[in-house]
Design an enzyme around this catalytic site. Structure first.
Site, PDB file in Angstrom:
ATOM      1  N   HIS A   1       0.819  -1.210   0.000  1.00 40.68           N
ATOM      2  CA  HIS A   1       0.000   0.000   0.000  1.00 40.68           C
ATOM      3  C   HIS A   1       0.851   1.257   0.000  1.00 40.68           C
ATOM      4  O   HIS A   1       2.053   1.242   0.264  1.00 40.68           O
ATOM      5  CB  HIS A   1      -0.925   0.012   1.231  1.00 40.68           C
ATOM      6  CG  HIS A   1      -0.234   0.406   2.495  1.00 40.68           C
ATOM      7  ND1 HIS A   1      -0.137   1.720   2.918  1.00 40.68           N
ATOM      8  CD2 HIS A   1       0.420  -0.333   3.437  1.00 40.68           C
ATOM      9  CE1 HIS A   1       0.526   1.771   4.055  1.00 40.68           C
ATOM     10  NE2 HIS A   1       0.887   0.534   4.400  1.00 40.68           N
ATOM     11  N   CYS A   2       0.178   2.366  -0.329  1.00 37.31           N
ATOM     12  CA  CYS A   2       0.740   3.707  -0.135  1.00 37.31           C
ATOM     13  C   CYS A   2      -0.421   4.540   0.393  1.00 37.31           C
ATOM     14  O   CYS A   2      -1.188   4.041   1.232  1.00 37.31           O
ATOM     15  CB  CYS A   2       1.359   4.252  -1.428  1.00 37.31           C
ATOM     16  SG  CYS A   2       0.319   4.138  -2.894  1.00 37.31           S
ATOM     17  N   ALA A   3      -0.598   5.767  -0.053  1.00 38.35           N
ATOM     18  CA  ALA A   3      -1.720   6.575   0.438  1.00 38.35           C
ATOM     19  C   ALA A   3      -3.019   6.199  -0.271  1.00 38.35           C
ATOM     20  O   ALA A   3      -4.045   5.955   0.354  1.00 38.35           O
ATOM     21  CB  ALA A   3      -1.417   8.059   0.257  1.00 38.35           C
TER      22      ALA A   3
ATOM     23  N   GLY B   1      -2.964   3.808  -3.049  1.00 35.28           N
ATOM     24  CA  GLY B   1      -2.870   2.477  -3.648  1.00 35.28           C
ATOM     25  C   GLY B   1      -2.912   2.483  -5.163  1.00 35.28           C
ATOM     26  O   GLY B   1      -3.368   1.527  -5.786  1.00 35.28           O
TER      27      GLY B   1
ATOM     28  N   SER C   1       2.728   2.192  -4.523  1.00 35.49           N
ATOM     29  CA  SER C   1       2.567   0.756  -4.242  1.00 35.49           C
ATOM     30  C   SER C   1       2.334  -0.036  -5.520  1.00 35.49           C
ATOM     31  O   SER C   1       2.866  -1.134  -5.694  1.00 35.49           O
ATOM     32  CB  SER C   1       1.420   0.538  -3.253  1.00 35.49           C
ATOM     33  OG  SER C   1       0.234   1.144  -3.712  1.00 35.49           O
TER      34      SER C   1
END
Length: 204
Positions: free
Chosen positions: A135-137, A139, A143
């Site tokens: 994930h990231c902020a 997605g 990511s």
């Protein structure tokens, strides 16, 4: 919001574009390929067997992670100014954590993390019952780029096939800089494949 209902590709699906004539497309063609896909906008989606791609909400939702039986987490937005969860946040879940302090900026060099991230995802998938959440902020960029790099490095996919595989299940949009870095990786891996095929042909 458990993830896409469509089944992800099987690992042994044959690559459509891994022929001797494959050439890495131009950046504009790659971006166009992303616009045409019909993935989802869930908090988390399974985009490859036991690989889940998602956003910060899912990363912070321990009930969601437990319901998916996640064993490993790769945070592509690690650090105090981003999604600052860290290994301690998941201590009660017995989740193995790996953080990459990346910024969703075209000038940021995410390629330095491609092989380490691919190794972490590969290790997760090879562990008993391994399921990895990347994930990231949102997605969709940081990511997604690391998942694409994993498919190219460890699953021997071309960038085109990797983009098609992931975007069929989730709407992704790596920024132009990250797409350019994936282009460079694609060219490098394609040259390596051609070299391997040439060596094999000589040995016949």
């Amino acid at each position: 919001m458990q993830g896409s209902s469509k089944m992800p590709h099987t690992r042994n699906s044959s690559s459509l574009t891994s022929s001797t004539s494959y050439e890495t497309p131009a950046l504009s063609d790659l971006q166009q390929l992303l616009w045409l896909r019909g993935g989802s906008d869930n908090h988390v989606d399974q985009v490859w067997p036991n690989i889940y791609l998602g956003d910060a909400w899912a990363a912070r939702s321990k009930t969601t992670l437990q319901s998916l039986n996640i064993t490993h987490i790769l945070n592509a937005a690690d650090g105090p100014y981003s999604i600052n969860t860290g290994a301690k946040y998941y201590a009660d879940l017995q989740i193995e954590y790996y953080g990459v302090e990346a910024f969703d900026d075209p000038s940021f060099d995410l390629s330095t993390f491609f092989y380490d991230a691919a190794n972490f995802i590969g290790k997760a998938l090879n562990s008993p019952g391994g399921k990895v959440f990347v994930h990231c902020a949102m997605g969709v960029s940081r990511s997604a780029t690391l998942v694409l790099a994993f498919l190219m490095i460890r699953e021997n996919m071309t960038l085109v096939d990797a983009l098609k595989a992931v975007s069929a299940h989730r709407n992704i949009c790596p920024n132009s800089g990250f797409l350019s870095q994936l282009q460079d990786l694609d060219i490098k891996l394609n040259e390596e494949r051609k070299g391997t095929r040439a060596s094999a042909a000589k040995g016949l």
